[in-house]
Design an enzyme around this catalytic site. Structure first.
Site, mmCIF file in Angstrom:
data_model
loop_
_atom_site.group_PDB
_atom_site.id
_atom_site.type_symbol
_atom_site.label_atom_id
_atom_site.label_comp_id
_atom_site.label_asym_id
_atom_site.label_seq_id
_atom_site.Cartn_x
_atom_site.Cartn_y
_atom_site.Cartn_z
ATOM 1 N N CYS A 13 6.241 -6.225 -0.484
ATOM 2 C CA CYS A 13 5.792 -5.386 0.672
ATOM 3 C C CYS A 13 5.667 -6.841 1.733
ATOM 4 C CB CYS A 13 4.399 -4.943 0.624
ATOM 5 S SG CYS A 13 3.861 -4.306 2.192
ATOM 6 N N CYS A 40 -2.277 -7.498 2.965
ATOM 7 C CA CYS A 40 -3.604 -6.976 2.526
ATOM 8 C C CYS A 40 -4.201 -7.808 1.499
ATOM 9 C CB CYS A 40 -3.307 -5.512 2.052
ATOM 10 S SG CYS A 40 -2.408 -4.630 3.283
ATOM 11 N N CYS A 78 -4.313 -6.415 -2.387
ATOM 12 C CA CYS A 78 -2.941 -5.734 -2.774
ATOM 13 C C CYS A 78 -2.162 -6.629 -3.699
ATOM 14 C CB CYS A 78 -2.331 -5.287 -1.938
ATOM 15 S SG CYS A 78 -0.925 -4.054 -2.415
ATOM 16 N N CYS A 88 1.422 12.278 -6.183
ATOM 17 C CA CYS A 88 1.290 11.365 -4.723
ATOM 18 C C CYS A 88 2.242 10.337 -5.136
ATOM 19 C CB CYS A 88 -0.191 10.667 -4.779
ATOM 20 S SG CYS A 88 -1.412 11.934 -4.735
ATOM 21 N N CYS A 90 1.950 14.704 -2.021
ATOM 22 C CA CYS A 90 1.055 13.710 -0.972
ATOM 23 C C CYS A 90 1.987 12.431 -1.265
ATOM 24 C CB CYS A 90 -0.062 13.435 -1.896
ATOM 25 S SG CYS A 90 -0.966 12.043 -0.762
ATOM 26 N N CYS A 96 -5.333 12.293 3.688
ATOM 27 C CA CYS A 96 -6.198 11.796 2.779
ATOM 28 C C CYS A 96 -6.533 10.278 2.884
ATOM 29 C CB CYS A 96 -5.332 11.759 1.610
ATOM 30 S SG CYS A 96 -5.892 10.666 -0.005
ATOM 31 N N ARG A 156 -12.626 11.231 -3.629
ATOM 32 C CA ARG A 156 -11.965 10.960 -4.696
ATOM 33 C C ARG A 156 -12.523 9.532 -5.289
ATOM 34 N NH1 ARG A 156 -6.195 11.148 -4.324
ATOM 35 N NH2 ARG A 156 -6.405 13.580 -4.587
HETATM 36 N N1 SAM Z 1 1.669 0.465 1.847
HETATM 37 C C1 SAM Z 1 1.075 1.727 2.193
HETATM 38 C C2 SAM Z 1 -0.369 1.304 2.705
HETATM 39 O O1 SAM Z 1 -0.788 0.373 2.588
HETATM 40 O O2 SAM Z 1 -0.810 2.258 3.692
HETATM 41 C C3 SAM Z 1 0.920 2.621 1.041
HETATM 42 C C4 SAM Z 1 0.382 2.180 -0.473
HETATM 43 S S1 SAM Z 1 -0.917 1.051 -0.542
HETATM 44 C C5 SAM Z 1 -0.993 0.300 -2.003
HETATM 45 C C6 SAM Z 1 -2.204 2.335 -0.690
HETATM 46 C C7 SAM Z 1 -3.571 2.017 -0.758
HETATM 47 O O3 SAM Z 1 -3.989 1.631 -1.969
HETATM 48 C C8 SAM Z 1 -4.249 1.013 0.018
HETATM 49 O O4 SAM Z 1 -4.562 1.661 1.320
HETATM 50 C C9 SAM Z 1 -5.568 0.656 -0.851
HETATM 51 O O5 SAM Z 1 -6.612 1.411 -0.338
HETATM 52 C C10 SAM Z 1 -5.252 0.851 -2.130
HETATM 53 N N2 SAM Z 1 -5.208 -0.479 -2.837
HETATM 54 C C11 SAM Z 1 -3.948 -1.288 -3.110
HETATM 55 N N3 SAM Z 1 -4.515 -2.401 -3.731
HETATM 56 C C12 SAM Z 1 -5.756 -1.955 -4.114
HETATM 57 C C13 SAM Z 1 -6.444 -2.802 -5.185
HETATM 58 N N4 SAM Z 1 -6.570 -3.727 -5.690
HETATM 59 N N5 SAM Z 1 -7.751 -2.234 -5.328
HETATM 60 C C14 SAM Z 1 -8.164 -0.705 -5.103
HETATM 61 N N6 SAM Z 1 -7.316 -0.202 -4.029
HETATM 62 C C15 SAM Z 1 -6.189 -0.955 -3.665
HETATM 63 FE FE1 SF4 Z 2 1.677 -3.461 1.636
HETATM 64 FE FE2 SF4 Z 2 -0.250 -3.461 -0.426
HETATM 65 FE FE3 SF4 Z 2 -0.920 -3.426 2.160
HETATM 66 FE FE4 SF4 Z 2 0.198 -1.240 1.430
HETATM 67 S S1 SF4 Z 2 -1.746 -2.112 0.637
HETATM 68 S S2 SF4 Z 2 0.677 -2.337 3.048
HETATM 69 S S3 SF4 Z 2 1.450 -2.057 -0.186
HETATM 70 S S4 SF4 Z 2 0.266 -5.055 0.841
#
Ligand code: SAM
Ligand code: SF4
Ligand code: DTB
Length: 336
Positions: free
Chosen positions: A53, A57, A60, A97, A128, A188, A260
């Site tokens: 990606c 973030c 992530c 989902c 979802c 959600c 959730r």
């Molecule tokens: N890329 C899209 C986005 O960021 O909206 C969808 C997938 S992203 C992985 C979905 C959600 O996963 C994020 O908004 C975050 O809340 C959650 N997430 C990602 N990494 C995480 C982590 N290490 N611990 C807890 N939640 C996490």
């Molecule tokens: Fe990309 Fe992870 Fe951020 Fe979603 S949460 S936008 S998958 S880096």
């Protein structure tokens, strides 16, 4: 019962600051007034496009710029997605989902995902998706394909967002949520706690969620899953009681929503999860994997439900129904 959208930060902080027992008693009363407190909605997650990606973030493991050992994979073929959905249904999930590690879907991906949504819906499951930022046209297209919910988290308080994510703005999230609601999709939308934010910032996240034009029908509260290689690995662990408080305050602010108990359950004790269910959590992800990280074993969750007398909520009973209907419908389904 009317739902409020005018909470001040002080209102929300005052709830966080209550003595723990008072907060839990209030949250449980709200929970029992709006939901069957023994029914838990069960969803299964599948990463349909993993890793690589472009976003940054800090939490992530799928951000390409961090070295986390997550191997980037292309969008899964529809047949493989359908196999997973069938397995999830057989294991008791009512909602499927689909998550993709995208900043936003490319036009060429939209039709592929729309076909997946259509096919999963045809299995009789709720659908979802969480695919990043959407335009209005994309949200409308997914609605037509049979999408029920779109997951798009605010993730943290507006004032902390810029410390966690630099590749987009908080306003971008709000804009996508507008498109999602305009398309007639259910939202959600929740966030992550345990990222080093203050209690005031946890209150800020929940205040923003509750003051959206509609309360999100589903509010995932994730506890940060710390993944080696991400900037947030090594963050001081959040006091587990503070996590329970966050669930309780979410329940009080958004009484009719599903809250959730989302990521982080694999690292929680059964006792902590039970406290979260008492405080108002009534939805979980079921299945051994979230997107890239672990989730409790299916057998362990079944045993926990049995020990606590919890039952899986039948599809379609979770939101928008007034209390008496929900309780009566759940009881009927559970008795059947
Ligand atoms: N890329 C899209 C986005 O960021 O909206 C969808 C997938 S992203 C992985 C979905 C959600 O996963 C994020 O908004 C975050 O809340 C959650 N997430 C990602 N990494 C995480 C982590 N290490 N611990 C807890 N939640 C996490
Ligand atoms: Fe990309 Fe992870 Fe951020 Fe979603 S949460 S936008 S998958 S880096
Ligand atoms: C949400 O709020 N949590 C889920 C789902 N929505 C997409 C994702 C949790 C991801 C945890 C880290 C991982 O497994 O990669």
């Amino acid at each position: 019962m009317s739902l409020r959208h005018d909470y001040t930060r002080a209102d929300v902080q005052a709830l966080f600051d209550l003595p723990f027992n008072d907060l839990l008693a209030r949250a449980h009363a709200v929970h029992a007034a709006h939901h069957d407190p023994n029914a838990v909605q069960v969803s299964t997650l599948l990463s349909i496009k993993t890793g690589g990606c472009p976003e940054d973030c800090a939490y992530c493991p799928q951000a390409a710029r961090y070295h986390t050992g997550v191997e980037a994979q292309k969008l899964m073929p529809i047949d493989a997605v359908l196999d997973k959905a069938k397995q999830a249904k057989a294991a008791g999930a009512t909602r499927f989902c689909m998550g993709a590690a995208w900043r936003s879907p490319k036009d060429r991906d939209v039709e592929k995902v729309a076909a997946m949504i259509h096919a999963v819906k045809a299995l009789g499951m709720e659908t979802c998706a969480t695919l990043g930022m959407l335009t209005q046209d994309q949200a409308d297209r997914f609605k037509t394909a049979g999408l029920d919910y779109y997951n798009h988290n605010l993730d943290t308080a507006p004032e902390f967002y810029g410390e966690i994510i630099h590749t987009r703005e908080f306003q971008d999230r709000l804009d996508t949520l507008d498109c999602v609601r305009n398309a007639g999709l259910k939202t959600c939308c929740g966030g992550i706690v345990g990222m080093g934010e203050t209690r005031a910032q946890r209150a800020g996240l929940l205040q923003t969620l509750a003051n959206l034009p509609e309360h999100p029908q589903s509010v995932p509260i994730n506890r940060l899953v710390q993944v080696e290689g991400t900037p947030l690995a090594g963050t001081a662990l959040l006091d587990p009681f503070e996590f329970v408080r966050t669930i309780a305050v979410a329940r009080i602010l958004m009484p009719a929503s599903m809250v959730r108990l989302s990521a982080g359950r694999a690292e929680m004790s059964d006792e902590l999860q039970a406290l979260c269910f008492f405080a108002g959590a009534n939805s979980i992800f079921h299945g051994e994997k979230l997107l890239t990280t672990g989730n409790p074993d299916v057998g362990h969750d079944r045993a926990l439900f049995a020990r606590l007398g919890l039952v899986a909520m039948p599809a379609g009973l979770e939101t928008g129904t007034v209390h008496a209907d929900i309780v009566a419908d759940c009881r009927e389904h559970i008795a059947a």
